[in-house]
Design a protein around this motif. Sequence first.
Motif, PDB file in Angstrom:
ATOM      1  N   ALA A 158      33.503  36.200  33.139  1.00  0.00           N
ATOM      2  CA  ALA A 158      33.309  34.802  32.756  1.00  0.00           C
ATOM      3  C   ALA A 158      34.591  34.162  32.238  1.00  0.00           C
ATOM      4  O   ALA A 158      34.871  32.990  32.518  1.00  0.00           O
ATOM      5  N   HIS A 159      35.383  34.902  31.468  1.00  0.00           N
ATOM      6  CA  HIS A 159      36.616  34.325  30.889  1.00  0.00           C
ATOM      7  C   HIS A 159      37.855  35.098  31.333  1.00  0.00           C
ATOM      8  O   HIS A 159      38.890  35.072  30.655  1.00  0.00           O
ATOM      9  N   PHE A 160      37.752  35.759  32.505  1.00  0.00           N
ATOM     10  CA  PHE A 160      38.856  36.595  32.974  1.00  0.00           C
ATOM     11  C   PHE A 160      39.866  35.779  33.768  1.00  0.00           C
ATOM     12  O   PHE A 160      39.500  34.910  34.566  1.00  0.00           O
ATOM     13  N   LYS A 161      41.150  36.049  33.555  1.00  0.00           N
ATOM     14  CA  LYS A 161      42.226  35.435  34.335  1.00  0.00           C
ATOM     15  C   LYS A 161      43.044  36.553  34.973  1.00  0.00           C
ATOM     16  O   LYS A 161      43.562  37.418  34.267  1.00  0.00           O
ATOM     17  N   PRO A 162      43.164  36.569  36.297  1.00  0.00           N
ATOM     18  CA  PRO A 162      43.888  37.669  36.958  1.00  0.00           C
ATOM     19  C   PRO A 162      45.386  37.605  36.686  1.00  0.00           C
ATOM     20  O   PRO A 162      45.970  36.522  36.521  1.00  0.00           O
ATOM     21  N   ASN A 163      46.022  38.780  36.670  1.00  0.00           N
ATOM     22  CA  ASN A 163      47.466  38.890  36.495  1.00  0.00           C
ATOM     23  C   ASN A 163      48.145  38.592  37.837  1.00  0.00           C
ATOM     24  O   ASN A 163      47.896  39.291  38.824  1.00  0.00           O
ATOM     25  N   PRO A 164      48.995  37.551  37.914  1.00  0.00           N
ATOM     26  CA  PRO A 164      49.648  37.217  39.190  1.00  0.00           C
ATOM     27  C   PRO A 164      50.448  38.373  39.777  1.00  0.00           C
ATOM     28  O   PRO A 164      50.546  38.521  40.994  1.00  0.00           O
TER      29      PRO A 164
END
Length: 579
Positions: free
Chosen positions: A76-82
């Motif tokens: 829900a609040h995850f942001k992937p590492n580029p």
Amino acid sequence: MANDARTERKTTAGRLTDILLRNRVLNPEALSAAEQEAKAEGVRLEKHLVDNNLVSPTDMTLALSEYLQMPPMNLAHFKPNPVLMEVAPNDLWTRHRMIPVARVGKGITVAMGDPFDIFALDELRAATGLDVTPVVASEKDVQRILESSVSSASGNLDMEEIMKAGEGDLDVTGQEEEGKQSLEEMMEIAADAPVVRMVNMLLIEAIRLRAMDIHIEPQEDYVRLRYRVDGVLIERPHIQKSLQNAIISRVKIMSDLDIGEQRIPQDGRFRIQALGKKIDVRVSILPTIFGGKVVLRLLDKNALFPDLASLGLDGHALDAMRYAIAQPHGIILVTGPTGSGKTTTLYSALQELNKPDINIVTCEDPVEYQLPGINQVKINADVGLTFASALRAILRQDPDVVLIGEIRDAETCEIAIKAALTGHLVLSTLHTNDAAGAVTRLLDMGMEPFLLASSVILTQAQRLFRKLCPNCKKEVAPNKELLKEYGVDPEFFKGTTIYGPQGCPKCHNTGFLGRGSIMEVLPIDDDIRVAILRQAVAAEIRDIAVSKGMIPIIYGALNRVKEGLTSVETALRVAGSSE
């Protein structure tokens, strides 16, 4: 051993549906109804349950986690590492609905929106060389994150990157030398397991989307992938340029084509069985400046209509068609533009005629569907087997019914007329805009009016329209300006509810789901025969037919709007003006 252990764990965990029932997420009645709907729509049960809000994404993720013995993860609040996203091509993440979560040494953990995608982990391992550990996540969360994080795979350089490129980075290569590989190398990469799995996945995805064609189109820096669904091309994530030759070679091997020939067009076919369906795949490969463009046409015999009644004809048209195919001799012409379903209509008529006491022979270019009990001949002009020569030979085979794929020239037309006049029922197609135009088209080809009046018993014109998705269609007001532009009285829809497209997960947010046919059927009676003998124009023949009950194709289309099956804009676009 690993597979045996996995199977044992699944057995102890129980079926996914058992888990949902045990957790009281779903009741047995709702589950039974959902299973039938999912089967009818050709979608996975778990996707159907979530898309229709019968099970929440969180509950489904937990159930899948228990079923597959795979850890769950909330995104829900995850942001992937580029940086992690760069370990594999963007299209791989998108195609398999996966997101990298963490990496430690030679291992990487990925969140899977579709944990049943058995090829995903193998392809990721092959692409990265890393040990992959999967976790289950909500498919909607994965899709949302991918849409916001994964950039287009077009490979375009920004201005800063262009400025950084030095003179030594530029390599000028002759076009004829670019991408050259030996035959042995092409055979080796085409048999590589990841390539085999990738081509298989393309075919399975196309079947799931109900696609009719797969377009694999080499570009300068990438390979474009598109599917034709309900008559419209939709673009999918691009394929890496480095996989181009491997994919094309794999398709050639499956089609029994010359893998070393890259200069001339090639045609072939093969058959697959997937998702409970047997599909004939017709292959066309066309050389382009960036490599072979591949088009795969998926032909599902189960999608054919079993008889004329299944085509959705109005009462007048159905009676006329059935009367015509019941005649012992004469010509029936089905007309319309390319891709309007003419062959499907003819096959429906053949299936109604296909009985033990009737000899049916066809000559087609190419044979689209292989039908049991029907003798089908494939035209091969390179060896002299043209429509005309095949038709001459067929008439010596004691046929009752003859199907000619298309009347392309005066010679074929003349033989067809003679066949009809000597006691054979002949079915064929012609490229004209309407049913009345078929008669004038044959006159233009040099046929004598008295021969046409004696042999043609029915002409028909048709179009295919996109059906509105029944789950999300919305009520709209008719576009009066557009109706006037097409010569239709806006009062035609007075007192009728009109619907338009909206978009939902079931229709992949297009607003349309499936296609239907619109037809105008013109029986050739005595009044029209008189008109043919005096070489009347198409408009006059059409007016006579309308006065006797024929529904023009545009009003057939607008009637589909009244029935709530399609939109005004779609109907007018496929049928054209009423003038």
